[in-house]
Enzyme design. Structure first.
Site, PDB file in Angstrom:
ATOM      1  N   LYS A 177     -14.011   3.205  -0.791  1.00 18.06           N
ATOM      2  CA  LYS A 177     -14.823   2.044  -0.186  1.00 18.06           C
ATOM      3  C   LYS A 177     -14.953   2.889   1.370  1.00 18.06           C
ATOM      4  O   LYS A 177     -14.011   2.785   2.159  1.00 18.06           O
ATOM      5  CB  LYS A 177     -14.246   1.141  -0.151  1.00 18.06           C
TER       6      LYS A 177
ATOM      7  N   ASP B  52       0.864  -1.478   0.210  1.00 16.54           N
ATOM      8  CA  ASP B  52       0.006   0.377   0.137  1.00 16.54           C
ATOM      9  C   ASP B  52       0.825   0.953   0.028  1.00 16.54           C
ATOM     10  O   ASP B  52       2.246   1.625   0.734  1.00 16.54           O
ATOM     11  CB  ASP B  52      -0.649  -0.048   1.041  1.00 16.54           C
TER      12      ASP B  52
ATOM     13  N   ARG C 149     -13.992   1.474  -5.683  1.00 15.94           N
ATOM     14  CA  ARG C 149     -13.175   1.456  -4.034  1.00 15.94           C
ATOM     15  C   ARG C 149     -12.576   2.637  -4.108  1.00 15.94           C
ATOM     16  O   ARG C 149     -11.239   3.156  -3.768  1.00 15.94           O
ATOM     17  CB  ARG C 149     -12.572   0.293  -3.799  1.00 15.94           C
TER      18      ARG C 149
ATOM     19  N   ARG D  26      -1.428  -2.724  -4.494  1.00 13.89           N
ATOM     20  CA  ARG D  26      -2.505  -2.438  -3.262  1.00 13.89           C
ATOM     21  C   ARG D  26      -3.066  -1.148  -3.026  1.00 13.89           C
ATOM     22  O   ARG D  26      -3.688  -0.132  -4.300  1.00 13.89           O
ATOM     23  CB  ARG D  26      -2.489  -3.328  -1.863  1.00 13.89           C
TER      24      ARG D  26
END
Ligand code: NAG
Length: 373
Positions: free
Chosen positions: A258, A173, A255, A195
């Site tokens: 999200k 991430d 997303r 990610r």
């Protein structure tokens, strides 16, 4: 660095009119973040030095003037992963982190994956830090930033975080928060991430402002196999208030964001351009006030099938807001299904002195991200 060399470096920066301190002040829930405050600026020159400044117990203003490339610094791993979306060249593959591939069972063929270890866990950022880039020179490549375990008061401004195992889901991430408070992330560019570009974990993240950032979803590898990144902004929590404004979300497919689990989101004046899937996914416990946003070429603005949260949002200005937050709510442009009339959201945010949005516009395309302070 010797004293004379430091003086020369600072003088050179001053001469170029380039900031060695945070520019402007935070808006929204993290408005009181001060980061490293007036601590003397330090300019790391190696990945080791950068990691040390970010992770130590000193209040610091850390100025980036170069690329810090973490690729290869922790070796690589070859393992068996899977191909949930097939093995065509544009499709992301997945690392089998925590047996994630089991979710797909026989439908996801096993494949060999080789990934860079540095990408899989971000650099620890401790409390009371300002991390700022000069011009477009401050780049962290191959590793993200992680604000976890009770840290507070952090400002990250005008840097880029890039190239974190983009071929692989679970490759890493860019920006992680989990159990943090008072974090302001401003004018940051994230690109080619495995990610999430931004992930707020299941612990409380209290007060967070994510402003004027460029989420560049264009990638050779994507879970939707179409050069549009699927994993963008995941706002989970247990007691989170997030301001998300002035951001540019380009070439995403899911997303974005999200939101769920006792997370309040004031999301305004952002610009989405070219989304091949969905923007908003609002689960149970997601409380969203969306206003003054501009959607262009977005396939699905709100995933209505999975909508279980609370939303106040409209393509028309709404005077309903006045009795709760003291002003009308601002219309979105091309919001599609992103409509909601939950006054719970408004009454719960009534005491928070919410910033007043401008009219929806495409301005973030040129004002967001690194280099646009
Ligand atoms: C951050 O700074 C504040 C104010 O100076 C101080 O009280 C706090 O202990 C610092 N936090 C850490 C973890 O150093």
């Amino acid at each position: 660095m010797k004293y004379a060399a430091i003086l020369t470096a600072v003088a050179a920066l001053a001469q170029q009119g380039l900031a060695t301190s945070v520019s402007g002040t935070p808006v929204g829930f993290a408005a009181s973040a001060t980061g490293g405050g007036s601590a003397a600026a330090v300019t790391p020159t190696s990945t080791t030095e950068l990691v040390s400044y970010l992770g130590d117990d000193e209040a610091r203003v850390i100025v980036l003037t170069q690329t810090f490339d973490f690729t290869g610094t922790e070796g690589t791993t070859t393992a068996t992963g899977c191909a949930p979306w097939g093995t065509a060249s544009g499709c992301q593959l997945a690392i089998n982190a925590d047996d994630w591939c089991d979710n797909y069972e026989s439908s996801a063929p096993s494949v060999s994956v080789t990934y860079d270890n540095a990408g899989t866990l971000g650099i620890t950022v401790n409390s009371n830090k300002s991390l700022i880039g000069v011009g477009t020179s401050g780049v962290i490549k191959g590793k993200g930033l992680r604000m976890v375990s009770g840290v507070s008061n952090i400002i990250i401004q005008n840097i880029a975080v890039t190239d974190i195992n983009p071929e692989y889901v679970w490759g890493g991430d860019a920006i992680t928060l989990d159990d943090a408070d008072l974090v302001w992330i401003d004018h940051v560019t994230t690109a080619r991430i495995g990610r999430q570009h931004y992930v707020l974990g299941t612990s409380a993240d209290n007060r967070v402002s994510i402003t004027n950032n460029y989420i560049d979803g264009e990638s050779e590898y994507s879970a939707t196999c179409d050069n549009h990144h699927y994993w963008n902004v995941y706002l989970d929590g247990s007691s989170d208030k997030v301001t998300f404004s002035g951001n540019y979300l380009y070439k995403t497919s899911g997303r974005a964001p999200k939101v769920q689990d006792n997370t309040y989101l004031h999301i305004y004046n952002n610009y989405w351009n070219d989304n091949s899937g969905h923007a908003f996914e609002i689960g149970s416990g997601g409380y969203v006030l969306a206003e003054g946003n501009y959607f262009e070429d977005v396939d699905t603005v709100l995933e209505t099938d999975s909508f279980e949260g609370a939303l106040f949002s409209s393509d028309s200005a709404s005077s309903t807001c006045s009795s709760y937050i003291g002003r009308s709510c601002v219309a979105n442009t091309n919001g599609g299904d992103l409509t909601g009339t939950s006054t719970t959201v408004l009454s719960d945010l009534a005491d928070d002195s919410l910033p007043t949005p401008s009219a929806a516009s495409t301005d973030p395309a040129t004002s967001a991200g690194q280099g646009n302070l």
